[in-house]
Write a protein that holds these residues in place. Sequence first.
Motif, PDB file in Angstrom:
ATOM      1  N   LEU A 187      29.158  27.975  -9.776  1.00  0.00           N
ATOM      2  CA  LEU A 187      27.917  29.384 -10.542  1.00  0.00           C
ATOM      3  C   LEU A 187      26.907  29.038  -9.817  1.00  0.00           C
ATOM      4  CD1 LEU A 187      29.051  28.538 -14.441  1.00  0.00           C
ATOM      5  CD2 LEU A 187      29.010  30.529 -13.456  1.00  0.00           C
ATOM      6  N   HIS A 188      26.852  30.182  -9.754  1.00  0.00           N
ATOM      7  CA  HIS A 188      24.673  30.469  -9.067  1.00  0.00           C
ATOM      8  C   HIS A 188      23.585  30.990  -9.652  1.00  0.00           C
ATOM      9  CE1 HIS A 188      22.828  32.179  -4.745  1.00  0.00           C
ATOM     10  NE2 HIS A 188      22.464  30.544  -5.492  1.00  0.00           N
ATOM     11  N   VAL A 189      23.576  30.588 -10.306  1.00  0.00           N
ATOM     12  CA  VAL A 189      22.513  31.020 -11.219  1.00  0.00           C
ATOM     13  C   VAL A 189      20.940  30.538 -10.304  1.00  0.00           C
ATOM     14  CG1 VAL A 189      21.243  30.129 -13.225  1.00  0.00           C
ATOM     15  CG2 VAL A 189      24.005  29.291 -12.658  1.00  0.00           C
ATOM     16  N   HIS A 190      20.766  32.113 -11.192  1.00  0.00           N
ATOM     17  CA  HIS A 190      19.238  32.372 -10.765  1.00  0.00           C
ATOM     18  C   HIS A 190      17.916  31.672 -11.487  1.00  0.00           C
ATOM     19  CE1 HIS A 190      16.021  35.777  -9.960  1.00  0.00           C
ATOM     20  NE2 HIS A 190      16.195  35.136  -8.889  1.00  0.00           N
ATOM     21  N   ALA A 191      17.261  30.930 -11.475  1.00  0.00           N
ATOM     22  CA  ALA A 191      16.116  30.530 -12.342  1.00  0.00           C
ATOM     23  C   ALA A 191      14.549  30.858 -11.264  1.00  0.00           C
ATOM     24  CB  ALA A 191      16.336  29.527 -12.598  1.00  0.00           C
ATOM     25  N   PRO A 192      14.096  31.595 -11.629  1.00  0.00           N
ATOM     26  CA  PRO A 192      12.671  31.713 -11.261  1.00  0.00           C
ATOM     27  C   PRO A 192      11.455  30.278 -11.339  1.00  0.00           C
ATOM     28  CG  PRO A 192      12.869  33.558 -12.150  1.00  0.00           C
ATOM     29  CD  PRO A 192      14.427  33.007 -12.410  1.00  0.00           C
ATOM     30  N   CYS A 193      10.249  30.018 -10.970  1.00  0.00           N
ATOM     31  CA  CYS A 193       9.781  29.090 -10.701  1.00  0.00           C
ATOM     32  C   CYS A 193       8.047  30.136 -10.957  1.00  0.00           C
ATOM     33  CB  CYS A 193      10.382  28.454  -9.542  1.00  0.00           C
ATOM     34  SG  CYS A 193       8.539  27.140  -9.148  1.00  0.00           S
ATOM     35  N   PRO A 194       7.634  29.649 -11.934  1.00  0.00           N
ATOM     36  CA  PRO A 194       6.646  29.917 -11.966  1.00  0.00           C
ATOM     37  C   PRO A 194       5.552  29.471 -11.723  1.00  0.00           C
ATOM     38  CG  PRO A 194       6.981  29.318 -14.647  1.00  0.00           C
ATOM     39  CD  PRO A 194       8.344  28.844 -12.992  1.00  0.00           C
ATOM     40  N   THR A 195       5.401  28.074 -10.677  1.00  0.00           N
ATOM     41  CA  THR A 195       4.786  27.627  -9.859  1.00  0.00           C
ATOM     42  C   THR A 195       4.896  28.658  -8.129  1.00  0.00           C
ATOM     43  OG1 THR A 195       4.661  26.107 -11.355  1.00  0.00           O
ATOM     44  CG2 THR A 195       3.484  25.813  -8.688  1.00  0.00           C
ATOM     45  N   GLY A 196       5.904  28.065  -7.935  1.00  0.00           N
ATOM     46  CA  GLY A 196       6.199  28.467  -6.784  1.00  0.00           C
ATOM     47  C   GLY A 196       6.055  30.096  -5.985  1.00  0.00           C
ATOM     48  N   TRP A 197       6.470  30.980  -7.808  1.00  0.00           N
ATOM     49  CA  TRP A 197       6.561  32.432  -7.044  1.00  0.00           C
ATOM     50  C   TRP A 197       4.907  33.165  -7.528  1.00  0.00           C
ATOM     51  CZ3 TRP A 197      12.028  33.904  -9.298  1.00  0.00           C
ATOM     52  CH2 TRP A 197      12.745  33.857  -8.824  1.00  0.00           C
ATOM     53  N   GLY A 198       4.153  32.448  -8.387  1.00  0.00           N
ATOM     54  CA  GLY A 198       2.990  32.719  -8.696  1.00  0.00           C
ATOM     55  C   GLY A 198       2.931  34.113  -9.598  1.00  0.00           C
ATOM     56  N   TYR A 199       3.279  33.210 -10.881  1.00  0.00           N
ATOM     57  CA  TYR A 199       2.999  34.650 -12.021  1.00  0.00           C
ATOM     58  C   TYR A 199       3.130  33.067 -13.190  1.00  0.00           C
ATOM     59  CZ  TYR A 199       7.717  33.442 -13.275  1.00  0.00           C
ATOM     60  OH  TYR A 199       9.526  31.869 -13.585  1.00  0.00           O
ATOM     61  N   ALA A 200       2.512  33.389 -14.335  1.00  0.00           N
ATOM     62  CA  ALA A 200       2.172  32.835 -15.929  1.00  0.00           C
ATOM     63  C   ALA A 200       3.639  32.934 -15.995  1.00  0.00           C
ATOM     64  CB  ALA A 200       1.430  33.958 -16.697  1.00  0.00           C
ATOM     65  N   SER A 201       4.029  30.705 -16.818  1.00  0.00           N
ATOM     66  CA  SER A 201       5.407  31.037 -17.137  1.00  0.00           C
ATOM     67  C   SER A 201       5.843  31.602 -18.217  1.00  0.00           C
ATOM     68  CB  SER A 201       5.225  29.328 -17.516  1.00  0.00           C
ATOM     69  OG  SER A 201       4.089  29.058 -18.464  1.00  0.00           O
ATOM     70  N   ALA A 202       4.981  32.149 -18.944  1.00  0.00           N
ATOM     71  CA  ALA A 202       5.280  32.517 -20.540  1.00  0.00           C
ATOM     72  C   ALA A 202       6.463  33.889 -19.722  1.00  0.00           C
ATOM     73  CB  ALA A 202       4.462  33.889 -20.975  1.00  0.00           C
ATOM     74  N   LYS A 203       5.984  34.550 -18.380  1.00  0.00           N
ATOM     75  CA  LYS A 203       6.592  35.418 -17.880  1.00  0.00           C
ATOM     76  C   LYS A 203       8.003  35.039 -17.103  1.00  0.00           C
ATOM     77  CE  LYS A 203       2.576  38.716 -17.893  1.00  0.00           C
ATOM     78  NZ  LYS A 203       3.223  39.448 -18.231  1.00  0.00           N
ATOM     79  N   THR A 204       8.885  34.003 -17.259  1.00  0.00           N
ATOM     80  CA  THR A 204      10.219  33.941 -16.946  1.00  0.00           C
ATOM     81  C   THR A 204      11.177  33.992 -16.936  1.00  0.00           C
ATOM     82  OG1 THR A 204       8.994  31.400 -16.431  1.00  0.00           O
ATOM     83  CG2 THR A 204      11.641  31.699 -16.096  1.00  0.00           C
ATOM     84  N   ILE A 205      11.245  34.803 -18.395  1.00  0.00           N
ATOM     85  CA  ILE A 205      12.664  35.867 -18.397  1.00  0.00           C
ATOM     86  C   ILE A 205      12.619  37.220 -18.059  1.00  0.00           C
ATOM     87  CG2 ILE A 205      13.848  37.261 -19.741  1.00  0.00           C
ATOM     88  CD1 ILE A 205      14.177  33.765 -19.368  1.00  0.00           C
TER      89      ILE A 205
END
Length: 183
Positions: free
Chosen positions: A91-109
Motif C-alpha cells: 500500500l502506497h499511502v499519500h500523506a501531506p506534511c504541513p511543516t515540509g510542504w508549507g501550509y496550515a495543518s488544518a488544511k491537510t485533508i
Amino acid sequence: GMLDRGENVLYLCYDNEAYMNTGIQGSASTPMAAWTTTTPAGKSVGRKNLMQIVMAHNIPYAATASVANVDDLRKKIKKAHEATKIGPAFLHVHAPCPTGWGYASAKTIEVARLAIETKCWVQYEVEYDKITVAPLKTVKPVEEYLKSQGRFRGLTPEIIAKVQADVDRQYDMLVKRAALTQE
C-alpha cells in the motif's frame, strides 16, 4: 526483497514526498519543482514511480491510497491483508506534511484532496497485472494544488505548465495501461 521472494507480508509505505523527519530533504518521491532543503531551487526532475517498481513483481495486491479518503484506505488495507494469505501486498499511502510542504495543518485533508483532484496523486489498485483506476469526479488544474503549498512558491507559468504536462502524461499512461489489463 520481500516482493522478490513472494513473502506473505503487507508493506505500507507512508509517503510524505521527502525525508521530513530529518530536515525536509528531497527524495526519489519528491515531485518536480518542489522545494526541499536539498533542492532549494526546486527539484528539476519528477518523482520515481514506486508503484511501477512494485508492479514489476506481479504480486497479488498493490494499491495507492490517500489520507483524504479514509473509507477507501480502510477498504484497501482489508484487501491487502487478505492478499497476504497468498503473497505480498503493498500500500502506497499519500500523506501531506504541513511543516515540509508549507501550509496550515488544518488544511491537510484539503491539500490531500487537491492532490487527487489534480491527478498529482492517483488512487488505483493492482491485482497481479489487472489495474483499476479510481474514476475522478472532479479534475482541477495542477496550479491549484501547487499554490496551496509553500514548497512550490514562486513557480513561473512555464514550470507550472511543465508540471501539468508531466502529471497529464503520467495519468494518461496509467489509464491506458489499465484499459489494456481489462481486456
